[in-house]
Enzyme design. Structure first.
Site, PDB file in Angstrom:
ATOM      1  N   GLU A   6      -1.321  -6.167   7.375  1.00 28.56           N
ATOM      2  CA  GLU A   6      -1.637  -6.594   8.673  1.00 28.56           C
ATOM      3  C   GLU A   6      -2.923  -7.531   8.628  1.00 28.56           C
ATOM      4  OE1 GLU A   6      -0.959  -2.962  10.855  1.00 28.56           O
ATOM      5  OE2 GLU A   6       1.314  -3.312  10.375  1.00 28.56           O
ATOM      6  N   LYS A  24      -3.560   2.747  13.045  1.00 27.98           N
ATOM      7  CA  LYS A  24      -3.959   1.430  13.336  1.00 27.98           C
ATOM      8  C   LYS A  24      -4.393   1.329  14.870  1.00 27.98           C
ATOM      9  CE  LYS A  24       0.308   0.381  10.773  1.00 27.98           C
ATOM     10  NZ  LYS A  24       1.348  -0.540  10.646  1.00 27.98           N
ATOM     11  N   GLY A  54       6.788  -0.755  10.041  1.00 26.62           N
ATOM     12  CA  GLY A  54       6.977  -0.898  11.477  1.00 26.62           C
ATOM     13  C   GLY A  54       8.328  -1.442  12.115  1.00 26.62           C
ATOM     14  N   SER A  74       7.930   2.505   7.504  1.00 25.23           N
ATOM     15  CA  SER A  74       8.596   3.360   8.101  1.00 25.23           C
ATOM     16  C   SER A  74       9.027   4.803   7.648  1.00 25.23           C
ATOM     17  CB  SER A  74       9.978   2.652   8.269  1.00 25.23           C
ATOM     18  OG  SER A  74       9.757   1.444   9.130  1.00 25.23           O
ATOM     19  N   GLU A 127       3.453  -1.267  -0.052  1.00 24.79           N
ATOM     20  CA  GLU A 127       4.144  -1.371   1.264  1.00 24.79           C
ATOM     21  C   GLU A 127       4.832  -2.723   1.371  1.00 24.79           C
ATOM     22  OE1 GLU A 127       1.885   1.381   4.348  1.00 24.79           O
ATOM     23  OE2 GLU A 127       0.882  -0.659   4.257  1.00 24.79           O
ATOM     24  N   ASN A 181      -2.256   6.291   9.139  1.00 25.17           N
ATOM     25  CA  ASN A 181      -2.749   4.993   9.513  1.00 25.17           C
ATOM     26  C   ASN A 181      -2.556   4.839  11.041  1.00 25.17           C
ATOM     27  OD1 ASN A 181      -3.756   2.459   9.958  1.00 25.17           O
ATOM     28  ND2 ASN A 181      -2.333   1.449   8.547  1.00 25.17           N
ATOM     29  N   HIS A 197      -4.589  -4.125   3.714  1.00 26.17           N
ATOM     30  CA  HIS A 197      -3.198  -3.705   4.377  1.00 26.17           C
ATOM     31  C   HIS A 197      -2.630  -5.110   4.714  1.00 26.17           C
ATOM     32  CE1 HIS A 197      -0.499  -2.640   7.635  1.00 26.17           C
ATOM     33  NE2 HIS A 197      -0.736  -1.362   7.091  1.00 26.17           N
TER      34      HIS A 197
HETATM   35  P1  PGA Z   1       4.918   2.308   9.388  1.00 20.35           P
HETATM   36  O1  PGA Z   1       3.497   1.462   9.000  1.00 20.35           O
HETATM   37  O2  PGA Z   1       4.930   3.578   8.862  1.00 20.35           O
HETATM   38  O3  PGA Z   1       4.736   2.421  10.858  1.00 20.35           O
HETATM   39  O4  PGA Z   1       5.922   1.543   9.035  1.00 20.35           O
HETATM   40  C1  PGA Z   1       2.768   1.870   7.685  1.00 20.35           C
HETATM   41  C2  PGA Z   1       1.695   0.878   7.472  1.00 20.35           C
HETATM   42  O5  PGA Z   1       1.465  -0.132   7.957  1.00 20.35           O
HETATM   43  O6  PGA Z   1       0.972   1.496   6.761  1.00 20.35           O
END
Ligand code: PGA
Length: 270
Positions: A112, A20, A188, A228, A182, A18, A110
């Site tokens: 976010e 983003k 992140g 992560s 997740e 992803n 997601h």
């Molecule tokens: P990350 O994000 O690997 O940077 O923690 C995962 C995601 O949001 O899909």
């Protein structure tokens, strides 16, 4: 219908990147070219896994063209899609537009999107249904925040999101679904849930899918862990019985790192 061991083995691992809101079309082209080299390197044989990329919408077209022109063994998807099929929805991207580009997947729900754009479980459900209307496979993202985990309500919370997200899907649709667990506190942040935490939740999700449908359906659904994920922790996560893939954010922006995640099988078994 009973579940054969083959049905279970048919859950091809899915390694999803992803990107983003990173990588313009020039940068995305560069990343994909690097990735193509890293992935085909014999050191990182990824033939047994499916690798999916989720670039920003403006980069999707060039990524998709390169994949096609160079015959790369990669698929792509949208980071989101509208619950509507077309019309006066300024700024939105429909499943139809994604399908037209040759996308296979669409992320829905997601964290976010839920947090920053206020997407509710109902919206997420409508988006999952919109994906199916255009022959896209939704990757339904679910997971708890830190406060919920600390209160010990993470399984209950995540299963509620799951039930709402798949409300109204039929068995055929549910069998092709991908669910990404997740935990929000691990996205992140560098905080990764332990492999056993990923397994606990993925096992609970599969059990819930068995309860809502049957074992035949639940044995086909691919369950991903995200939060992560890096090359150094991917193998331990992927070796969990109910974990069938990973959804990778930050580490998917580094070609070598992401290729090493896709080649997790070559890393020492924990
Ligand atoms: P990350 O994000 O690997 O940077 O923690 C995962 C995601 O949001 O899909």
């Amino acid at each position: 219908m009973s579940t054969s061991p083959n049905t279970i083995l048919d859950r091809t691992p899915l390694i999803a990147g992803n990107w983003k809101m990173n990588m313009d079309h020039v940068q995305g082209t560069g990343l994909l070219q690097q990735l193509a080299v890293c992935l085909t390197d014999a050191e990182h044989d990824y033939g047994s896994v499916e690798v999916a990329l989720f670039p920003p919408f403006t980069t999707l077209s060039v990524v998709r063209s390169l994949i096609q022109d160079d015959g790369l063994n990669l698929v792509c998807g949208g980071q989101d899609l509208s619950q509507f099929d077309g019309g006066a929805y300024t700024g939105d991207i429909s499943g139809q537009l994604l399908a037209r580009l040759g996308c296979k997947y669409a992320l829905v729900g997601h964290s976010e999107r839920r947090t920053i754009h206020g997407e509710t479980d109902e919206t997420v459900n409508a988006k999952a249904k919109a994906a199916y209307r255009h022959s896209l496979t939704p990757v339904l993202c679910v997971g708890e925040g830190l406060d919920i985990r600390q209160a010990g309500r993470h399984v209950q919370h995540t299963l509620t999101q799951l039930r709402s997200g798949i409300e109204g899907l039929n068995s055929d649709q549910a069998a092709t679904l991908v669910v990404a667990y997740e935990p929000v506190w691990a996205i992140g942040t560098g905080e990764v849930a332990g492999p056993e935490d990923a397994q606990e939740m993925c096992h609970a999700i599969r059990a819930e899918l068995t309860r809502l449908f049957d074992t035949d359906v639940s044995a086909q659904v691919r369950l991903l862990y995200g939060g992560s994920v890096k090359a150094s922790n991917a193998a331990a996560i992927m070796h969990q019985t109910d974990v069938d893939g990973v959804l990778v954010g930050g580490a998917s922006l580094d070609a070598t790192e992401f290729a090493n995640i896709a080649g997790y099988e070559r890393q020492a078994t924990p």
